[in-house]
Design a protein around this motif. Structure first.
Motif, mmCIF file in Angstrom:
data_model
loop_
_atom_site.group_PDB
_atom_site.id
_atom_site.type_symbol
_atom_site.label_atom_id
_atom_site.label_comp_id
_atom_site.label_asym_id
_atom_site.label_seq_id
_atom_site.Cartn_x
_atom_site.Cartn_y
_atom_site.Cartn_z
ATOM 1 N N UNK A 2 0.829 -1.199 0.000
ATOM 2 C CA UNK A 2 0.000 0.000 0.000
ATOM 3 C C UNK A 2 0.868 1.255 0.000
ATOM 4 N N UNK A 3 2.061 1.191 0.583
ATOM 5 C CA UNK A 3 2.943 2.356 0.568
ATOM 6 C C UNK A 3 3.411 2.653 -0.856
ATOM 7 N N UNK A 4 3.661 1.601 -1.630
ATOM 8 C CA UNK A 4 4.067 1.779 -3.014
ATOM 9 C C UNK A 4 2.925 2.392 -3.815
ATOM 10 N N UNK A 5 1.711 1.942 -3.590
ATOM 11 C CA UNK A 5 0.551 2.480 -4.290
ATOM 12 C C UNK A 5 0.346 3.950 -3.940
ATOM 13 N N UNK A 6 0.471 4.276 -2.668
ATOM 14 C CA UNK A 6 0.329 5.667 -2.250
ATOM 15 C C UNK A 6 1.413 6.540 -2.879
ATOM 16 N N UNK A 7 2.616 6.045 -2.967
ATOM 17 C CA UNK A 7 3.715 6.795 -3.563
ATOM 18 C C UNK A 7 3.457 7.054 -5.042
ATOM 19 N N UNK A 8 2.980 6.038 -5.755
ATOM 20 C CA UNK A 8 2.689 6.196 -7.186
ATOM 21 C C UNK A 8 1.564 7.197 -7.390
ATOM 22 N N UNK A 9 0.493 7.089 -6.605
ATOM 23 C CA UNK A 9 -0.629 8.020 -6.745
ATOM 24 C C UNK A 9 -0.208 9.447 -6.412
ATOM 25 N N UNK A 10 0.604 9.620 -5.396
ATOM 26 C CA UNK A 10 1.084 10.947 -5.037
ATOM 27 C C UNK A 10 1.955 11.524 -6.145
ATOM 28 N N UNK A 11 2.798 10.716 -6.752
ATOM 29 C CA UNK A 11 3.666 11.166 -7.834
ATOM 30 C C UNK A 11 2.851 11.603 -9.041
ATOM 31 N N UNK A 12 1.844 10.791 -9.408
ATOM 32 C CA UNK A 12 0.996 11.141 -10.547
ATOM 33 C C UNK A 12 0.209 12.411 -10.249
ATOM 34 N N UNK A 13 -0.315 12.523 -9.046
ATOM 35 C CA UNK A 13 -1.080 13.710 -8.654
ATOM 36 C C UNK A 13 -0.227 14.963 -8.739
ATOM 37 N N UNK A 14 0.995 14.891 -8.217
ATOM 38 C CA UNK A 14 1.880 16.052 -8.253
ATOM 39 C C UNK A 14 2.335 16.385 -9.676
ATOM 40 N N UNK A 15 2.476 15.378 -10.518
ATOM 41 C CA UNK A 15 2.878 15.631 -11.903
ATOM 42 C C UNK A 15 1.798 16.388 -12.656
ATOM 43 N N UNK A 16 0.540 16.078 -12.379
ATOM 44 C CA UNK A 16 -0.552 16.752 -13.081
ATOM 45 C C UNK A 16 -0.814 18.151 -12.555
ATOM 46 N N UNK A 17 -0.856 18.297 -11.254
ATOM 47 C CA UNK A 17 -1.274 19.551 -10.668
ATOM 48 C C UNK A 17 -0.118 20.429 -10.220
ATOM 49 N N UNK A 18 1.096 20.011 -10.484
ATOM 50 C CA UNK A 18 2.251 20.805 -10.099
ATOM 51 C C UNK A 18 2.500 21.978 -11.032
#
Length: 69
Positions: A2-18
């Protein structure tokens, strides 16, 4: 896992909205398409994982007799 999934989702989220745009109605379609492909790949990988969850275990001789019923 679940930590890996959270990391991937956070990375994708920051890439889009950064990236701050001057006009909020102008979309970056390339980033949206790449994000959709990543999301689809994660869904497909999760689906394959769910389908193969019980198939990858080593079988014992006693299990073979139970499967013939």
């Amino acid at each position: 896992m679940s930590q890996l999934t959270e990391l991937v989702l956070l990375t994708v989220f920051l890439a889009f909205f950064g990236q701050a745009e001057a006009n909020p109605f102008v979309y970056n379609y390339e980033a949206l398409r790449i994000g959709g492909l990543i999301f689809t790949a994660l869904l497909v990988a999760g689906g394959v994982g769910v389908l193969c969850w019980g198939q990858c275990k080593p079988r014992r001789k006693n299990d073979e007799d139970a499967s013939k019923i």
